[in-house]
Motif scaffolding. Structure first.
Motif, short mmCIF file in Angstrom:
data_model
loop_
_atom_site.label_atom_id
_atom_site.label_comp_id
_atom_site.label_asym_id
_atom_site.label_seq_id
_atom_site.Cartn_x
_atom_site.Cartn_y
_atom_site.Cartn_z
N HIS A 92 13.04 11.90 4.87
CA HIS A 92 12.21 10.73 4.60
C HIS A 92 11.60 10.19 5.89
O HIS A 92 10.42 9.87 5.95
CB HIS A 92 13.02 9.65 3.89
N GLN A 93 12.43 10.09 6.93
CA GLN A 93 11.91 9.58 8.21
C GLN A 93 10.83 10.49 8.77
O GLN A 93 9.79 10.02 9.25
CB GLN A 93 13.05 9.42 9.23
N ALA A 94 11.03 11.80 8.69
CA ALA A 94 10.02 12.75 9.16
C ALA A 94 8.75 12.66 8.32
O ALA A 94 7.63 12.75 8.85
CB ALA A 94 10.59 14.17 9.12
N PHE A 95 8.91 12.47 7.03
CA PHE A 95 7.78 12.32 6.11
C PHE A 95 6.92 11.12 6.49
O PHE A 95 5.71 11.22 6.67
CB PHE A 95 8.35 12.17 4.69
N VAL A 96 7.55 9.96 6.65
CA VAL A 96 6.82 8.74 6.99
C VAL A 96 6.22 8.85 8.40
O VAL A 96 5.05 8.54 8.61
CB VAL A 96 7.72 7.50 6.85
N ASP A 97 7.02 9.30 9.36
CA ASP A 97 6.53 9.43 10.74
C ASP A 97 5.34 10.37 10.83
O ASP A 97 4.38 10.10 11.55
CB ASP A 97 7.64 9.93 11.67
N GLY A 98 5.37 11.47 10.10
CA GLY A 98 4.27 12.43 10.11
C GLY A 98 2.98 11.82 9.57
O GLY A 98 1.91 12.02 10.13
N HIS A 99 3.10 11.05 8.49
CA HIS A 99 1.91 10.41 7.93
C HIS A 99 1.40 9.29 8.84
O HIS A 99 0.19 9.10 8.98
CB HIS A 99 2.17 9.92 6.51
N LEU A 100 2.31 8.54 9.45
CA LEU A 100 1.89 7.49 10.38
C LEU A 100 1.15 8.08 11.58
O LEU A 100 0.15 7.53 12.04
CB LEU A 100 3.09 6.67 10.86
N ALA A 101 1.63 9.21 12.07
CA ALA A 101 1.02 9.84 13.25
C ALA A 101 -0.39 10.36 12.97
O ALA A 101 -1.22 10.44 13.87
CB ALA A 101 1.91 10.97 13.75
N SER A 102 -0.66 10.70 11.71
CA SER A 102 -1.96 11.28 11.39
C SER A 102 -2.98 10.26 10.87
O SER A 102 -4.08 10.62 10.51
CB SER A 102 -1.79 12.39 10.35
N ARG A 103 -2.60 8.99 10.85
CA ARG A 103 -3.48 7.96 10.30
C ARG A 103 -3.88 6.95 11.36
O ARG A 103 -3.23 6.79 12.37
CB ARG A 103 -2.78 7.21 9.17
N GLY A 104 -4.94 6.24 11.04
CA GLY A 104 -5.39 5.16 11.89
C GLY A 104 -5.94 4.03 11.04
O GLY A 104 -6.10 4.17 9.83
N GLY A 105 -6.24 2.92 11.65
CA GLY A 105 -6.87 1.80 10.97
C GLY A 105 -6.10 1.27 9.78
O GLY A 105 -4.87 1.21 9.79
N GLU A 106 -6.83 0.90 8.74
CA GLU A 106 -6.22 0.32 7.55
C GLU A 106 -5.31 1.30 6.82
O GLU A 106 -4.32 0.90 6.23
CB GLU A 106 -7.29 -0.23 6.60
N ARG A 107 -5.64 2.58 6.85
CA ARG A 107 -4.77 3.56 6.18
C ARG A 107 -3.38 3.58 6.82
O ARG A 107 -2.37 3.69 6.14
CB ARG A 107 -5.40 4.95 6.21
N LYS A 108 -3.31 3.46 8.14
CA LYS A 108 -2.03 3.40 8.84
C LYS A 108 -1.33 2.07 8.56
O LYS A 108 -0.14 2.04 8.26
CB LYS A 108 -2.22 3.59 10.34
N GLY A 109 -2.08 0.97 8.64
CA GLY A 109 -1.51 -0.34 8.38
C GLY A 109 -0.96 -0.46 6.98
O GLY A 109 0.09 -1.05 6.75
N ARG A 110 -1.68 0.11 6.03
CA ARG A 110 -1.22 0.06 4.64
C ARG A 110 0.10 0.80 4.47
O ARG A 110 0.99 0.35 3.76
CB ARG A 110 -2.30 0.66 3.74
#
Length: 101
Positions: A7-25
């Motif tokens: 789960h931590q790797a899943f969330v961290d991976g998506h956070l690393a690949s996003r920016g702006g509102e998509r990351k904030g959301r």
């Protein structure tokens, strides 16, 4: 791999690949209910988060941005998932005001 590590790797991976509102959301929107759904439903069924995308942005019929709790996007289909109800998406709003029509 344990659920917690996956789960931590899943969330961290998506956070690393996003920016702006998509990351904030994702930072604001992926909370207790979403993790509980993954732990008690998704992980026992699939044992993987492959092709699963948290807080996935879609556009409605009026080109208004909306976020699904999860989108499952394998090669042969698409599935949007919401794991919480009316109350978690709006506050101090009645059902009539919530309607998109």
């Amino acid at each position: 791999m344990s659920f917690e590590k996956a789960h931590q790797a899943f969330v961290d991976g998506h956070l690393a690949s996003r920016g702006g509102e998509r990351k904030g959301r994702l930072e604001r929107g992926h909370g207790y209910a979403e993790k509980l759904f993954l732990q008690n439903v998704w992980w026992p069924l699939f044992g993987s988060f492959e092709h699963l995308h948290p807080e996935y942005e879609v556009y409605d019929w009026n080109r208004k941005s909306q976020f699904l709790d999860f989108a499952f996007l394998p090669a042969l289909g698409r599935l949007g998932l919401e794991c919480d109800g009316f109350q978690s998406h709006v506050k101090d709003m009645d059902r009539q005001s919530f309607s998109y029509s």
